[in-house]
Scaffold this motif. Structure first.
Motif, PDB file in Angstrom:
ATOM      1  N   ALA A   1       0.834  -1.207   0.000  1.00  0.00           N
ATOM      2  CA  ALA A   1       0.000   0.000   0.000  1.00  0.00           C
ATOM      3  C   ALA A   1       0.869   1.257   0.000  1.00  0.00           C
ATOM      4  O   ALA A   1       0.580   2.228  -0.716  1.00  0.00           O
ATOM      5  N   PHE A   2       1.938   1.261   0.797  1.00  0.00           N
ATOM      6  CA  PHE A   2       2.825   2.428   0.819  1.00  0.00           C
ATOM      7  C   PHE A   2       3.579   2.573  -0.503  1.00  0.00           C
ATOM      8  O   PHE A   2       3.862   3.686  -0.948  1.00  0.00           O
ATOM      9  N   ASP A   3       3.929   1.447  -1.132  1.00  0.00           N
ATOM     10  CA  ASP A   3       4.564   1.526  -2.456  1.00  0.00           C
ATOM     11  C   ASP A   3       3.651   2.237  -3.453  1.00  0.00           C
ATOM     12  O   ASP A   3       4.088   3.094  -4.228  1.00  0.00           O
ATOM     13  N   SER A   4       2.356   1.883  -3.432  1.00  0.00           N
ATOM     14  CA  SER A   4       1.417   2.513  -4.363  1.00  0.00           C
ATOM     15  C   SER A   4       1.169   3.978  -4.002  1.00  0.00           C
ATOM     16  O   SER A   4       0.829   4.788  -4.855  1.00  0.00           O
ATOM     17  N   LEU A   5       1.367   4.322  -2.714  1.00  0.00           N
ATOM     18  CA  LEU A   5       1.136   5.699  -2.271  1.00  0.00           C
ATOM     19  C   LEU A   5       2.289   6.628  -2.662  1.00  0.00           C
ATOM     20  O   LEU A   5       2.132   7.845  -2.653  1.00  0.00           O
ATOM     21  N   LEU A   6       3.439   6.046  -3.034  1.00  0.00           N
ATOM     22  CA  LEU A   6       4.584   6.871  -3.423  1.00  0.00           C
ATOM     23  C   LEU A   6       4.278   7.754  -4.627  1.00  0.00           C
ATOM     24  O   LEU A   6       4.760   8.872  -4.724  1.00  0.00           O
ATOM     25  N   SER A   7       3.472   7.225  -5.586  1.00  0.00           N
ATOM     26  CA  SER A   7       3.155   8.040  -6.767  1.00  0.00           C
ATOM     27  C   SER A   7       2.351   9.268  -6.382  1.00  0.00           C
ATOM     28  O   SER A   7       2.570  10.368  -6.914  1.00  0.00           O
TER      29      SER A   7
END
Length: 764
Positions: free
Chosen positions: A224-230
């Protein structure tokens, strides 16, 4: 604290002091700039410069920044500018709040709410920060009150951003109460409200906290945090707002914050390679742009810790040495747990277990690791060193703390190192049954974490392969498109040349026709302008003639009254007076003659007054200034209206007809005051400038009726005379009562020598 459960005080420091358009000041430079700005008047420009100075000084000298804020707030409050006051109070309050100084922040947010109560948008912002304060401060009653108030205010003005923050904070308050499932609808509503807003702060805040508090599986959190980086790279988030640019809740440094948490989660899952990559990104985003920031020693200690985990001990030692130098205190006074954990790991690597144990023991006195890259409890590090030294009783005491709570963290690095230490302890004590159980648990956790990390690595490889295939496909499509585009460009060029030539011919023809039309219109306009000028000049000449005729007629009448009527009246008055001298006092004709004498004296005075009004010879005899003063004095004798005169200039000679016109304008305005204003006081100002005259007449009467349409005959005559002299006239009804007439820019004619002034009828 709910909002920063994993990030802790160090991330708060990063949020408070992100790198923006800051300038680095020494204390002396800062104080000199502060003194310079305080000497200047408070304008929008100096306000912004002062805010920038306070914010920039806070990067390196926070106490001095607070000292300046305390001095500046009263100065800003004296201006009454609610927006400026709001900016200062909100930023001062959130600075305290971000460093967990809640008691200091509370009165500042209270003042911000009181200041903004009449401005709903600002009031909602102040409430949002108040809610965040009580959420972090664990004040449930105050939190509930301001959550309800904030929702009410935001809904009333349709402030979707503030309303989204309210739902996010409500979800976090439910997390505080252990209502995990109950917070999901609030997070969903917060995300829905913020999804279409141009500013992404509310959306990021909702998604970030949902990931951090609703998701419980570390692997799910990582994805979830990986996807929030964008989203963290959105321009409304990555910019570093200054004090005056934003007063709503915002997430400062979102990208480094996510990277920081990804380091924690990867260390928690023992994925040291990915943890090291994210740690390097944190260092690049936070330390390199601001290598002298107050948080840099802490980050260097964290980097030493991660590099030790990765087995890069030389780099770890370099980071640790830099951190020690930057803290600038004796080593065992360094106020940070991760420093001693990293130092212990380096000593452990050198097989110096006694030194490692000393470092680990010291780490236990420096607080918890919630703010560190690794949230592994220091007790496990200490237990590992004590095992090497054979101090099994102390190890057993340390591990007993984890016996009841290890289940929640079983499949993390905490569970892994706990069961490893427990297995080593049982083996050293000769309890092989418990040793086998602990070892089985250790291998089960290690295999699970290894499989999970391998799965994640495979997914990353597959993602990279998919990305590479898409890139190749895109490259092929781009090549085909480029070929077609080149062909189309050649065709466009051929047809474009033909069309351009045709358009050029058409354009030249159109230009020729338009040029002829423009010339014809210009000739017509010139002729029309000349006709208008002639007509205007004819009207001016006509007005001059009419006014000159009126003046000549006045002179004629005045001469007749003065030279013919007045002498006759004087002769009659003389005869009556002579007759009175010969008549006895008690005769019947005596009173009649005296009455006739009084009437004749009154008529003579009246005729003289009419003559003077028709031709104010006092201008010629004693000057314009004295003529105006005598007009006021004659009216003041009535004691009904008190007129004050201010006449400036008129020392040099001006044409008598011009001065007569000025006098008649003043005379007509004063008569209007007497006839219509019902005033008790009035002021006449006539001021001579270099090239023009200004007339001002002001009274305290009833003023012009609100429904008055157009001017009376007197005002129309005045406007005509003013227009003839290229002046402007403005008649205003004053708010406090009375009327103000301003005549400005009356053109002054050429001055003449005193001896060449035009002669006028001399009426004595």
């Amino acid at each position: 604290m709910i909002i920063r459960k994993l990030i802790g005080s160090l991330i708060l420091l990063l949020l408070a002091y992100g790198v923006g358009q800051a300038r680095t000041y020494t204390e002396a430079e800062g104080r000199a700039e502060w003194a310079r700005l305080q000497r200047q008047s408070l304008t929008e420009s100096t306000f912004r410069q002062t805010c920038d100075l306070i914010q920039d000084m806070g990067q390196t000298n926070l106490p001095l920044a607070y000292e300046w804020l305390a001095q500046y707030v009263p100065k800003v409050q004296k201006t009454g500018n609610r927006t400026w006051i709001h900016i200062i109070l909100i930023n001062w309050g959130k600075s305290y709040e971000s460093l967990s100084h809640y008691a200091e922040a509370e009165p500042l947010f209270r003042q911000a709410r009181q200041n903004a109560r009449s401005i709903p948008k600002l009031y909602g912002q102040a409430i949002a920060y108040t809610v965040q304060l009580y959420l972090d401060w664990s004040k449930p009653d105050s939190l509930a009150h301001y959550l309800a108030l904030g929702e009410q205010v935001a809904k009333a003005i349709n402030d979707r951003e503030t309303l989204s923050f309210m739902y996010t904070f409500r979800a976090l308050s439910k997390a505080r109460q252990g209502k995990s499932e109950a917070m999901r609808p609030d997070f969903d509503e917060a995300i829905r409200l913020a999804s279409n807003l141009p500013d992404k702060n509310a959306l990021f805040m909702a998604r970030f906290n949902r990931t951090q508090h609703y998701l419980t599986n570390p692997n799910d959190q990582i994805m979830a945090f990986d996807s929030l980086l964008s989203l963290a790279n959105d321009s409304t988030l990555i910019r570093k707002p200054r004090f005056y640019e934003r007063t709503t809740v915002y997430f400062r440094n979102p990208r480094p914050t996510i990277l920081y948490i990804l380091v924690q989660l990867n260390l928690l899952l023992t994925d040291y390679d990915n943890a090291g990559k994210f740690a390097d990104l944190v260092y690049d985003d936070i330390v390199r742009p601001n290598p002298k920031g107050p948080f840099v020693p802490y980050i260097n200690a964290e980097m030493a810790f991660v590099k030790s985990y990765q087995g890069q001990f030389d780099k770890a030692q370099a980071f640790l040495d830099t951190s020690r130098q930057q803290f600038g205190v004796p080593e065992f006074q360094i106020p940070y747990t991760s420093y001693f954990l990293a130092a212990g790991m380096l000593a452990d690597h050198e097989k110096n277990f006694a030194k490692a144990a000393d470092y680990y023991k010291k780490s236990l006195t420096k607080g918890n690791t919630a703010s560190a890259f690794s949230i592994l409890p220091p007790e496990l590090f200490y237990a590992h060193a004590l095992l090497k030294m054979g101090q099994y009783t102390e190890v057993q005491r340390l591990l007993a703390v984890f016996d009841q709570n290890i289940t929640a963290s079983r499949y993390t690095s905490i569970g892994l190192y706990y069961y490893q230490a427990l297995a080593d302890l049982h083996k050293a004590q000769g309890d092989y049954n418990k040793y086998g159980q602990a070892l089985d648990a250790y291998y089960t956790i290690r295999d699970s974490l290894t499989s999970l990390n391998q799965y994640r690595a495979v997914q990353q490889i597959l993602a990279r392969v998919r990305i590479r295939d898409k890139e190749e496909q895109i490259n092929r499509l781009n090549a085909e498109n480029a070929s077609r585009e080149r062909q189309l460009q050649r065709e466009r060029l051929f047809y474009g040349v033909i069309i351009a030539l045709a358009l050029l011919a058409i354009g030249l023809l159109a230009l020729y026709v338009r040029n002829r039309q423009v010339r014809a219109r210009q000739r017509e306009a010139l002729q029309q302008s000349q006709l208008e000028q002639l007509e205007k000049q004819r009207q001016i000449d006509l007005m001059h003639g009419v006014m000159q005729a009126e003046e000549n007629e006045r002179l004629t009448i005045a001469d007749q009254l003065h030279n013919e009527v007045n002498p006759l009246l004087a002769v009659v008055l003389l005869n009556v007076s002579s007759a009175l001298e010969t008549v006895e006092t008690d005769t019947p004709t005596g009173p009649k003659l005296r009455k006739a004498q009084d009437v004749l004296a009154s008529v003579t005075s009246t005729v003289r007054g009419i003559s003077h009004r028709l031709t104010p010879q006092l201008i010629e005899q004693q000057g314009f200034k004295r003529a105006v003063e005598e007009l006021a004095e004659s009216i003041n004798l009535s004691e009904k209206v008190k007129i004050q005169t201010i006449v400036v200039g008129f020392e040099d000679s001006l044409p008598l007809p011009f001065l007569s016109d000025l006098y008649r304008i003043v005379q007509e305005l004063v008569h209007n005051v007497i006839r219509h204003a019902q005033a008790t006081e009035a002021t006449i100002e006539v001021i001579e400038h270099d090239q023009h005259i200004t007339i001002l007449v002001e009274d305290n009467g009833v003023g012009m009726p609100a429904d008055t349409v157009g001017d009376g005959q007197g005002l129309q005559t005045i406007r005509t005379k003013v227009a003839l002299r290229h002046g402007q006239m403005d008649v205003q009804r004053k708010a406090e009562g009375g009327t103000l007439v301003v005549i400005d820019n009356l053109e002054v004619p050429k001055r003449i020598a005193e001896e060449h002034s035009p002669a006028a009828s001399k009426i004595s």
